[in-house]
Write an enzyme that holds these catalytic residues in place. Structure first.
Site, short mmCIF file in Angstrom:
data_model
loop_
_atom_site.label_atom_id
_atom_site.label_comp_id
_atom_site.label_asym_id
_atom_site.label_seq_id
_atom_site.Cartn_x
_atom_site.Cartn_y
_atom_site.Cartn_z
N LYS A 183 0.86 -1.19 0.00
CA LYS A 183 0.00 0.00 0.00
C LYS A 183 0.89 1.23 0.00
O LYS A 183 1.52 1.54 1.00
CB LYS A 183 -0.93 0.05 1.22
CG LYS A 183 -2.04 1.10 0.96
CD LYS A 183 -2.67 1.67 2.20
CE LYS A 183 -1.89 2.82 2.81
NZ LYS A 183 -1.79 4.03 1.98
N GLU A 259 10.03 1.17 10.44
CA GLU A 259 11.04 2.21 10.21
C GLU A 259 10.35 3.54 10.43
O GLU A 259 9.51 3.94 9.61
CB GLU A 259 11.58 2.13 8.77
CG GLU A 259 12.30 0.84 8.45
CD GLU A 259 13.51 0.59 9.32
OE1 GLU A 259 14.07 1.57 9.87
OE2 GLU A 259 13.89 -0.57 9.46
N CYS A 293 13.73 10.79 6.57
CA CYS A 293 13.68 10.29 7.96
C CYS A 293 14.98 10.62 8.70
O CYS A 293 14.96 10.95 9.88
CB CYS A 293 13.40 8.80 7.99
SG CYS A 293 14.54 7.85 7.00
N GLU A 392 9.86 16.14 15.15
CA GLU A 392 10.31 15.86 13.79
C GLU A 392 9.54 16.81 12.88
O GLU A 392 8.33 16.68 12.70
CB GLU A 392 10.00 14.41 13.40
CG GLU A 392 10.52 14.08 12.02
CD GLU A 392 10.18 12.68 11.54
OE1 GLU A 392 9.07 12.21 11.79
OE2 GLU A 392 11.06 12.07 10.90
P1 NAD Z 1 2.55 8.19 7.85
O1 NAD Z 1 2.80 7.41 9.08
O2 NAD Z 1 1.54 9.27 7.89
O3 NAD Z 1 2.07 7.21 6.68
C1 NAD Z 1 2.87 6.15 6.19
C2 NAD Z 1 1.98 5.12 5.51
O4 NAD Z 1 1.16 4.50 6.50
C3 NAD Z 1 1.05 5.69 4.45
O5 NAD Z 1 0.98 4.78 3.37
C4 NAD Z 1 -0.28 5.75 5.20
O6 NAD Z 1 -1.40 5.68 4.35
C5 NAD Z 1 -0.19 4.51 6.07
N1 NAD Z 1 -1.04 4.50 7.27
C6 NAD Z 1 -1.45 5.56 8.02
N2 NAD Z 1 -2.21 5.13 9.06
C7 NAD Z 1 -2.27 3.78 8.98
C8 NAD Z 1 -2.88 2.76 9.77
N3 NAD Z 1 -3.59 3.06 10.86
N4 NAD Z 1 -2.73 1.47 9.39
C9 NAD Z 1 -2.00 1.16 8.31
N5 NAD Z 1 -1.40 2.07 7.50
C10 NAD Z 1 -1.53 3.37 7.84
O7 NAD Z 1 3.97 8.73 7.38
P2 NAD Z 1 4.29 9.69 6.15
O8 NAD Z 1 3.86 11.07 6.50
O9 NAD Z 1 3.81 9.08 4.87
O10 NAD Z 1 5.90 9.63 6.10
C11 NAD Z 1 6.70 10.45 6.87
C12 NAD Z 1 7.24 9.70 8.07
O11 NAD Z 1 7.92 8.54 7.64
C13 NAD Z 1 8.24 10.48 8.88
O12 NAD Z 1 7.96 10.34 10.26
C14 NAD Z 1 9.57 9.82 8.53
O13 NAD Z 1 10.57 9.94 9.52
C15 NAD Z 1 9.16 8.42 8.33
N6 NAD Z 1 10.15 7.69 7.52
C16 NAD Z 1 11.00 6.82 8.16
C17 NAD Z 1 11.98 6.14 7.42
C18 NAD Z 1 12.96 5.20 8.10
O14 NAD Z 1 13.67 4.49 7.40
N7 NAD Z 1 13.01 5.17 9.42
C19 NAD Z 1 12.08 6.36 6.04
C20 NAD Z 1 11.20 7.26 5.43
C21 NAD Z 1 10.22 7.92 6.19
#
Ligand code: NAD
Length: 489
Positions: A183, A259, A293, A392
């Site tokens: 997804k 992650e 991230c 963040e």
């Molecule tokens: P997000 O958590 O809002 O969403 C990530 C994904 O999760 C999306 O596809 C979203 O639709 C899905 N999602 C949201 N709620 C859900 C639920 N209840 N159940 C299942 N899926 C759900 O994050 P974002 O805004 O898309 O990305 C930014 C974040 O990602 C930042 O915090 C960043 O640090 C983190 N990130 C971490 C890494 C790493 O390697 N640690 C890499 C890239 C991004």
């Protein structure tokens, strides 16, 4: 210079199930281009039924296709073919990435897509090189620890590097013989559809790689709950990761790889190479406009070096070229959405109200219509309690704090919640190694900062920055389970 015209780009739309694009009538989810705000496609939102169809297709393919059972060298060959097709279709993938994400076309073309192909090649190599173990049992017994794929892996990806993040999940899961339902983020759902078509073209059996579109609360949660999902691999915010972990616990006690977020410090000692440190720090906070991230968003600098260093970083920050992601000259990314732009700005404003000062930036950029750009920002006069030093931000905002000695640097570096990465700049090897031992983070970069093509280095967080690793041997092994076999001889 216009690299491509976004109005005339054919954009795939729909879910991808059982080896084919499922493109029904236009969906309900408007997808916007962040650099001008235009809606460029409408995606369908997967209902629980559609998610069930995708998972059932994956389960069927896992059981009936020979993906998991075929000679591993053959699986590796298919994956290498897939990587070659990614390279061969680089321009198209880069355009699909650039049209609606924050990735400028020159970077998508020069880095994201080739990096994705190399990720697939790296994990393909494990397929026929990684095996189980013969255990040290009593001599009248023979003990084997055999590894097997888990079955259906749910991969949930963020929007900040849509293809690269999907690749981190897909490549190890598929190389280990699993089936995957991905997804993507609802904000960047397009480019992975073409990646799925290329997988099928390369010989990945239908149903082994599926995509469902939708929101987190809808398709994402339905996927995590599904009883036939055996493992969840997630990249995103810490808050969502925690929700997913709870869902996984209550719906089958599934293993999770998480992650999550970060607030990574960049620690610059008085003996550092200032030009090198400035270049690394500027790149780490300006790249993808800080929507990374591991963005090195907290500069901790020895007080003697502070002015010289931030002056150099400010020069580099003023040189960025914001613009449409489809123009080749653009080097500075938009912020993904107006909601996120407002969030960045309000954190900066509240921090200034708390007593910090914006040395540069501190506001949205004008002149881009409905495009969402935020000016590179350096906040000085920041202390540990201020919001910008804690949260963040996920924008091009660098906070600056000073220290006098190693102990103070370490105390400032320690974040109560996050432990993703850290940069250390010093010419003193012993000091660098002391910092490595003391920093509570999953990655330490010394006299450099940011990802390389050393795919063997796992990436992941300490504390609430995550559980488990992407990349490296660990990411491959997390997609396997082990079975103990004991034989009396
Ligand atoms: P997000 O958590 O809002 O969403 C990530 C994904 O999760 C999306 O596809 C979203 O639709 C899905 N999602 C949201 N709620 C859900 C639920 N209840 N159940 C299942 N899926 C759900 O994050 P974002 O805004 O898309 O990305 C930014 C974040 O990602 C930042 O915090 C960043 O640090 C983190 N990130 C971490 C890494 C790493 O390697 N640690 C890499 C890239 C991004």
């Amino acid at each position: 210079m216009l690299s491509f015209d976004p109005r005339h780009l054919a954009v795939p739309t729909g879910h991808f199930i059982d080896g084919a694009l499922v493109s029904g009538p236009p969906g309900n989810l408007p997808v916007r281009r962040p650099c001008d705000g235009a809606v460029y496609t409408k995606m369908p939102l997967a209902s629980a039924d559609v998610v069930d169809r995708a998972v059932s297709s994956a389960k069927r393919a896992f059981r009936t296709s020979d993906w998991a059972k075929r000679p591993p060298r053959e699986r590796a060959r298919v994956m290498r073919r897939w990587a070659d097709l990614v390279d061969a279709n680089r321009q198209e993938l880069a355009r699909l990435e650039a049209v609606g994400s924050t990735r400028p076309i020159a970077q998508a073309n020069g880095w994201d897509v080739p990096y994705l192909a190399e990720t697939i090649r790296f994990f393909a190599e494990f397929a026929d090189k990684h095996g189980g173990e013969v255990a040290a049992t009593q001599s009248d017994r023979f003990g084997m620890i055999v590894t097997e794929p888990r079955g259906v892996v749910a991969a949930i990806a963020p929007w900040n590097f849509p293809l690269v993040m999907a690749g981190w999940k897909l490549a190890p899961a598929l190389a280990a013989g699993n089936a995957v339902v991905l997804k993507p983020s609802e904000m960047t759902p397009v480019s992975v559809l073409r990646l799925a078509e290329l997988a099928i073209e390369s010989g990945v059996p239908s149903g082994i790689f599926n995509i469902v579109q939708g929101t987190g609360a809808g398709a994402g949660e339905a996927l995590c709950r599904h009883p036939d999902v055996a493992k969840i691999s997630f990249t995103g915010s810490t808050r969502t990761g925690a929700a997913i972990m709870a869902t996984a616990a209550l719906n089958g006690v599934k293993p999770v790889t998480l992650e999550l977020g970060g607030k990574s410090p960049q620690i610059v000692f008085e003996d550092a190479d200032v030009d090198l440190a400035a270049a690394c720090i500027a790149r780490s906070i300006l790249g993808n406009a800080g929507q990374v991230c591991v963005a090195g968003s907290r500069l901790l600098v020895h007080r003697d070096l502070r002015d010289a260093l931030i002056e150099r970083i400010a020069v580099l920050a003023r040189e960025v070229t914001p613009g449409p992601t489809w123009e080749t000259g653009t080097s500075f990314s938009p912020i993904i959405s107006s909601g996120q732009l407002d969030r960045v700005d309000s954190i900066v404003r509240r921090t200034v109200a708390q007593g910090a000062e914006a040395l540069i930036g501190g506001h949205a950029m004008e002149g881009f219509g409905d495009g969402t750009f935020y000016a590179p920002t350096i906040l000085i006069g920041v202390d540990q309690g201020m919001e910008a030093a804690r949260a963040e931000i996920f924008g091009p905002v660098l906070t600056v704090q000073t220290f006098e000695d190693e102990d103070e640097a370490l105390a400032l570096a320690d974040h109560p919640e996050f432990g993703l990465a850290s940069g250390v700049y010093t010419r003193d090897l012993s000091r660098a190694l002391r910092m490595v031992r003391s920093l509570e983070v999953g990655t330490v970069w010394i006299n450099r900062y940011g990802r390389s093509d050393d795919f063997i280095m796992p990436t992941g967080g300490y504390k609430s920055s995550g559980i488990g690793k992407d990349l490296g041997r660990e990411a491959y092994e997390a997609n396997l389970r082990s079975k103990s076999v004991l034989i009396d001889v």
